[in-house]
Design a protein around this motif. Structure first.
Motif, PDB file in Angstrom:
ATOM      1  N   ILE A 148      -3.924  12.032  12.418  1.00 54.15           N
ATOM      2  CA  ILE A 148      -4.804  11.439  11.405  1.00 54.15           C
ATOM      3  C   ILE A 148      -5.407  12.546  10.566  1.00 54.15           C
ATOM      4  O   ILE A 148      -5.393  12.493   9.331  1.00 54.15           O
ATOM      5  CB  ILE A 148      -5.921  10.599  12.059  1.00 54.15           C
ATOM      6  N   LYS A 149      -5.922  13.556  11.224  1.00 52.23           N
ATOM      7  CA  LYS A 149      -6.552  14.677  10.510  1.00 52.23           C
ATOM      8  C   LYS A 149      -5.534  15.367   9.598  1.00 52.23           C
ATOM      9  O   LYS A 149      -5.844  15.723   8.460  1.00 52.23           O
ATOM     10  CB  LYS A 149      -7.156  15.684  11.493  1.00 52.23           C
ATOM     11  N   TRP A 150      -4.306  15.574  10.070  1.00 55.39           N
ATOM     12  CA  TRP A 150      -3.266  16.239   9.272  1.00 55.39           C
ATOM     13  C   TRP A 150      -2.927  15.412   8.026  1.00 55.39           C
ATOM     14  O   TRP A 150      -2.853  15.943   6.923  1.00 55.39           O
ATOM     15  CB  TRP A 150      -2.011  16.459  10.121  1.00 55.39           C
ATOM     16  N   TYR A 151      -2.706  14.090   8.186  1.00 60.45           N
ATOM     17  CA  TYR A 151      -2.353  13.239   7.056  1.00 60.45           C
ATOM     18  C   TYR A 151      -3.520  13.091   6.076  1.00 60.45           C
ATOM     19  O   TYR A 151      -3.312  12.953   4.871  1.00 60.45           O
ATOM     20  CB  TYR A 151      -1.841  11.875   7.532  1.00 60.45           C
TER      21      TYR A 151
ATOM     22  N   GLU B 166      -5.847  15.535   5.475  1.00 59.70           N
ATOM     23  CA  GLU B 166      -5.982  16.828   4.814  1.00 59.70           C
ATOM     24  C   GLU B 166      -4.856  17.105   3.820  1.00 59.70           C
ATOM     25  O   GLU B 166      -5.087  17.667   2.757  1.00 59.70           O
ATOM     26  CB  GLU B 166      -6.029  17.927   5.869  1.00 59.70           C
ATOM     27  N   ASN B 167      -3.654  16.697   4.169  1.00 61.14           N
ATOM     28  CA  ASN B 167      -2.494  17.083   3.361  1.00 61.14           C
ATOM     29  C   ASN B 167      -2.002  16.028   2.382  1.00 61.14           C
ATOM     30  O   ASN B 167      -1.485  16.377   1.323  1.00 61.14           O
ATOM     31  CB  ASN B 167      -1.361  17.536   4.272  1.00 61.14           C
ATOM     32  N   LEU B 168      -2.115  14.748   2.723  1.00 58.29           N
ATOM     33  CA  LEU B 168      -1.599  13.704   1.839  1.00 58.29           C
ATOM     34  C   LEU B 168      -2.670  12.747   1.326  1.00 58.29           C
ATOM     35  O   LEU B 168      -2.373  11.873   0.512  1.00 58.29           O
ATOM     36  CB  LEU B 168      -0.503  12.901   2.546  1.00 58.29           C
ATOM     37  N   GLY B 169      -3.892  12.861   1.796  1.00 63.10           N
ATOM     38  CA  GLY B 169      -4.960  11.995   1.322  1.00 63.10           C
ATOM     39  C   GLY B 169      -5.019  10.637   1.978  1.00 63.10           C
ATOM     40  O   GLY B 169      -5.819   9.788   1.595  1.00 63.10           O
ATOM     41  N   TYR B 170      -4.174  10.389   2.967  1.00 61.02           N
ATOM     42  CA  TYR B 170      -4.241   9.120   3.702  1.00 61.02           C
ATOM     43  C   TYR B 170      -5.561   9.055   4.455  1.00 61.02           C
ATOM     44  O   TYR B 170      -6.075  10.072   4.934  1.00 61.02           O
ATOM     45  CB  TYR B 170      -3.088   9.012   4.704  1.00 61.02           C
TER      46      TYR B 170
ATOM     47  N   ILE C 175      -3.818   3.048  11.801  1.00 60.17           N
ATOM     48  CA  ILE C 175      -3.292   2.632  10.506  1.00 60.17           C
ATOM     49  C   ILE C 175      -3.957   3.492   9.446  1.00 60.17           C
ATOM     50  O   ILE C 175      -5.187   3.575   9.375  1.00 60.17           O
ATOM     51  CB  ILE C 175      -3.595   1.144  10.238  1.00 60.17           C
ATOM     52  N   LEU C 176      -3.139   4.145   8.624  1.00 61.87           N
ATOM     53  CA  LEU C 176      -3.639   4.982   7.543  1.00 61.87           C
ATOM     54  C   LEU C 176      -3.214   4.404   6.200  1.00 61.87           C
ATOM     55  O   LEU C 176      -2.090   3.921   6.059  1.00 61.87           O
ATOM     56  CB  LEU C 176      -3.089   6.407   7.659  1.00 61.87           C
TER      57      LEU C 176
ATOM     58  N   LEU D 292       0.743   3.999   6.718  1.00 60.51           N
ATOM     59  CA  LEU D 292       1.422   4.677   7.818  1.00 60.51           C
ATOM     60  C   LEU D 292       0.815   4.163   9.115  1.00 60.51           C
ATOM     61  O   LEU D 292      -0.401   4.186   9.278  1.00 60.51           O
ATOM     62  CB  LEU D 292       1.235   6.191   7.717  1.00 60.51           C
ATOM     63  N   PHE D 293       1.653   3.672  10.005  1.00 56.25           N
ATOM     64  CA  PHE D 293       1.211   3.258  11.326  1.00 56.25           C
ATOM     65  C   PHE D 293       1.593   4.370  12.283  1.00 56.25           C
ATOM     66  O   PHE D 293       2.773   4.547  12.597  1.00 56.25           O
ATOM     67  CB  PHE D 293       1.908   1.961  11.758  1.00 56.25           C
TER      68      PHE D 293
END
Length: 157
Positions: free
Chosen positions: A33-36, A38-42, A58-59, A82-83
């Motif tokens: 969750i933290k990665w998505y 920080e990097n993709l804004g999800y 769920i993001l 993204l699930f």
């Protein structure tokens, strides 16, 4: 399929009208969750409590058109959620190889659209994202992997 069958298919309403989500296997849902983010804004769904030990999340991409601005034509589209699901010890692997040039590089399972690819590439480099390739064919794009090896692509038309 015969001519009559083809005509019937053409007259029907659309069977598929979009993609709502992509299921992503990961080794640690909380860290992913933290990665998505920080990097993709999800961002996690408003209904999610984000905490270590989660097994699913769920993001979504937030709608940043808060001022009522019209979206940029061809760029702001429905982005699938993204699930994230905790998988086995190996983590993810949403990828396959495509040997068009005998390189056996991992190929992305989905391609996102951005109006600011240079900013995104710089963020990826600053954050140590595993960049697989950068190309300028048919508009700039970048292929990259998340920490679990799930391969994605981003394209700027």
């Amino acid at each position: 399929m015969g001519e009559n069958e083809e005509a019937k298919v053409g007259e029907r309403l659309e069977d598929i009208t979009g993609v709502t989500c992509i299921y992503v296997p990961v080794s640690d849902v909380y860290k992913s969750i933290k990665w998505y983010q920080e990097n993709l804004g999800y961002q996690p769904s408003d209904k999610e409590r984000v905490e270590p030990g989660m097994v699913t999340a769920i993001l979504n991409i937030p709608n940043r058109n808060r001022n009522g601005d019209m979206p940029i034509p061809g760029l702001r589209q429905v982005v699938p959620a993204l699930f994230l699901h905790q998988s086995d010890e190996e983590g993810g692997r949403l990828r396959f190889t495509w040997s068009m040039d005998d390189s056996d590089k991992p190929h992305a399972m989905a391609c996102f659209i951005t109006p600011r690819i240079e900013e995104l590439i710089n963020r990826f480099k600053d954050n140590g994202v595993h960049i697989i390739s950068e190309r300028m064919t048919s508009g700039p794009n970048i292929t990259f992997a998340d920490p679990d090896g799930n391969v994605w692509e981003v394209w700027q038309p």
